[in-house]
Write an enzyme that holds these catalytic residues in place. Structure first.
Site, PDB file in Angstrom:
ATOM      1  CE  LYS A   9      32.550  36.184  19.351  1.00  0.00           C
ATOM      2  NZ  LYS A   9      32.721  36.315  20.830  1.00  0.00           N
ATOM      3  CE1 TYR A  49      34.877  31.690  21.749  1.00  0.00           C
ATOM      4  CE2 TYR A  49      32.833  30.946  20.744  1.00  0.00           C
ATOM      5  CZ  TYR A  49      33.766  31.946  20.984  1.00  0.00           C
ATOM      6  OH  TYR A  49      33.581  33.201  20.449  1.00  0.00           O
ATOM      7  CG  PHE A  57      31.372  32.199  29.992  1.00  0.00           C
ATOM      8  CD1 PHE A  57      31.942  31.941  28.758  1.00  0.00           C
ATOM      9  CD2 PHE A  57      32.205  32.617  31.027  1.00  0.00           C
ATOM     10  CE1 PHE A  57      33.297  32.097  28.543  1.00  0.00           C
ATOM     11  CE2 PHE A  57      33.571  32.775  30.819  1.00  0.00           C
ATOM     12  CZ  PHE A  57      34.116  32.506  29.572  1.00  0.00           C
ATOM     13  NE  ARG A  85      42.705  39.100  21.228  1.00  0.00           N
ATOM     14  CZ  ARG A  85      41.886  38.347  21.974  1.00  0.00           C
ATOM     15  NH1 ARG A  85      41.021  37.519  21.378  1.00  0.00           N
ATOM     16  NH2 ARG A  85      41.904  38.417  23.278  1.00  0.00           N
ATOM     17  CB  THR A  91      37.014  39.933  26.764  1.00  0.00           C
ATOM     18  OG1 THR A  91      38.086  39.452  25.962  1.00  0.00           O
ATOM     19  CG2 THR A  91      35.860  38.955  26.757  1.00  0.00           C
ATOM     20  NE  ARG A 102      34.874  41.600  21.446  1.00  0.00           N
ATOM     21  CZ  ARG A 102      35.674  40.623  21.840  1.00  0.00           C
ATOM     22  NH1 ARG A 102      36.635  40.864  22.729  1.00  0.00           N
ATOM     23  NH2 ARG A 102      35.534  39.404  21.352  1.00  0.00           N
ATOM     24  CG  ASN A 112      32.207  39.611  22.466  1.00  0.00           C
ATOM     25  OD1 ASN A 112      31.924  38.914  21.493  1.00  0.00           O
ATOM     26  ND2 ASN A 112      33.067  39.237  23.391  1.00  0.00           N
ATOM     27  CG  HIS A 115      36.897  34.595  17.610  1.00  0.00           C
ATOM     28  ND1 HIS A 115      37.269  34.221  18.876  1.00  0.00           N
ATOM     29  CD2 HIS A 115      37.831  34.076  16.772  1.00  0.00           C
ATOM     30  CE1 HIS A 115      38.380  33.494  18.804  1.00  0.00           C
ATOM     31  NE2 HIS A 115      38.741  33.385  17.543  1.00  0.00           N
ATOM     32  CD  GLU A 126      40.741  30.675  17.058  1.00  0.00           C
ATOM     33  OE1 GLU A 126      40.704  30.644  18.304  1.00  0.00           O
ATOM     34  OE2 GLU A 126      40.848  31.739  16.415  1.00  0.00           O
TER      35      GLU A 126
HETATM   36  P1  DAT Z   1      37.776  37.067  23.469  1.00  0.00           P
HETATM   37  O1  DAT Z   1      36.587  36.814  22.581  1.00  0.00           O
HETATM   38  O2  DAT Z   1      37.994  38.532  23.685  1.00  0.00           O
HETATM   39  O3  DAT Z   1      39.019  36.352  22.998  1.00  0.00           O
HETATM   40  P2  DAT Z   1      37.635  35.062  25.586  1.00  0.00           P
HETATM   41  O4  DAT Z   1      38.420  34.170  24.687  1.00  0.00           O
HETATM   42  O5  DAT Z   1      38.129  35.266  26.971  1.00  0.00           O
HETATM   43  O6  DAT Z   1      37.429  36.511  24.923  1.00  0.00           O
HETATM   44  O7  DAT Z   1      36.149  34.513  25.726  1.00  0.00           O
HETATM   45  C1  DAT Z   1      35.481  34.006  24.586  1.00  0.00           C
HETATM   46  C2  DAT Z   1      34.084  34.550  24.561  1.00  0.00           C
HETATM   47  O8  DAT Z   1      33.374  34.079  25.714  1.00  0.00           O
HETATM   48  C3  DAT Z   1      33.989  36.073  24.648  1.00  0.00           C
HETATM   49  O9  DAT Z   1      34.115  36.678  23.380  1.00  0.00           O
HETATM   50  C4  DAT Z   1      32.625  36.262  25.232  1.00  0.00           C
HETATM   51  C5  DAT Z   1      32.463  35.078  26.153  1.00  0.00           C
HETATM   52  N1  DAT Z   1      32.814  35.431  27.545  1.00  0.00           N
HETATM   53  C6  DAT Z   1      34.048  35.656  28.037  1.00  0.00           C
HETATM   54  N2  DAT Z   1      34.019  35.947  29.337  1.00  0.00           N
HETATM   55  C7  DAT Z   1      32.699  35.912  29.684  1.00  0.00           C
HETATM   56  C8  DAT Z   1      31.981  36.132  30.892  1.00  0.00           C
HETATM   57  N3  DAT Z   1      32.595  36.439  32.029  1.00  0.00           N
HETATM   58  N4  DAT Z   1      30.621  35.986  30.849  1.00  0.00           N
HETATM   59  C9  DAT Z   1      29.985  35.679  29.717  1.00  0.00           C
HETATM   60  N5  DAT Z   1      30.603  35.464  28.549  1.00  0.00           N
HETATM   61  C10 DAT Z   1      31.939  35.576  28.524  1.00  0.00           C
HETATM   62 MG    MG Z   2      39.500  34.355  22.932  1.00  0.00          MG
END
Ligand code: DAT
Ligand code: MG
Length: 138
Positions: A9, A49, A57, A85, A91, A102, A112, A115, A126
């Protein structure tokens, strides 16, 4: 054999962590089959997303991931999705174990670094979203 979509990212590129991240995937024994540097279009980020559309968010997330260049990659290997993963880490910062990307380099839930696809169906979608077939090795 399985393929997964991995993306450094904007914060990871900005912090010069692309090489470290590539090294970890190479060391683990996965095979790089696609790689490019780009600033994501808003519509690509929104599609990527889309599952988080209703989350509070979501807008910040799309803003963040379009804020600068990302390194888009496809890695291949047995169980590549789950292995990636594991390497990426959880996350939630408190759950991201030391030794994961991370867990070693960030404590922020949004910035973070990386992805990774979470399942075979999302990996397929994707990869198709970010790459044309001709951009990937066979
Ligand atoms: P991951 O990237 O581990 O698959 P995710 O798919 O749940 O996580 O969420 C996508 C992205 O959104 C994640 O990398 C960072 C952001 N994100 C997730 N939960 C969040 C939160 N509670 N507040 C802010 N950003 C968040
Ligand atoms: Mg995800």
């Amino acid at each position: 054999m399985e393929r997964t979509y991995i993306m450094v990212k904007p914060d990871g590129v900005e912090r010069r962590l692309t090489g470290e991240i590539l090294r970890r995937f190479e060391n683990r024994g996965l095979r790089l089959v696609g790689l490019k540097l780009l600033v994501p279009a808003r519509e690509t980020a929104e599609a990527h997303y889309a599952v988080h559309r209703e989350k509070p968010f979501y807008n910040d997330l799309v803003e963040f991931v379009t804020s600068g260049p990302v390194v888009a990659m496809v890695w291949e290997g047995k169980d590549a999705i789950k292995i990636a993963r594991q390497m990426i880490g959880a996350t939630k910062p408190l759950d991201a174990a030391p030794g994961t990307i991370r867990g070693d380099y960030t404590a922020d839930v949004m910035s973070n670094l990386i992805h990774g696809s979470d399942a075979p169906e999302t990996a397929e979608a994707e990869i198709a979203l970010w790459f044309r077939p001709g951009e990937l090795l066979t």
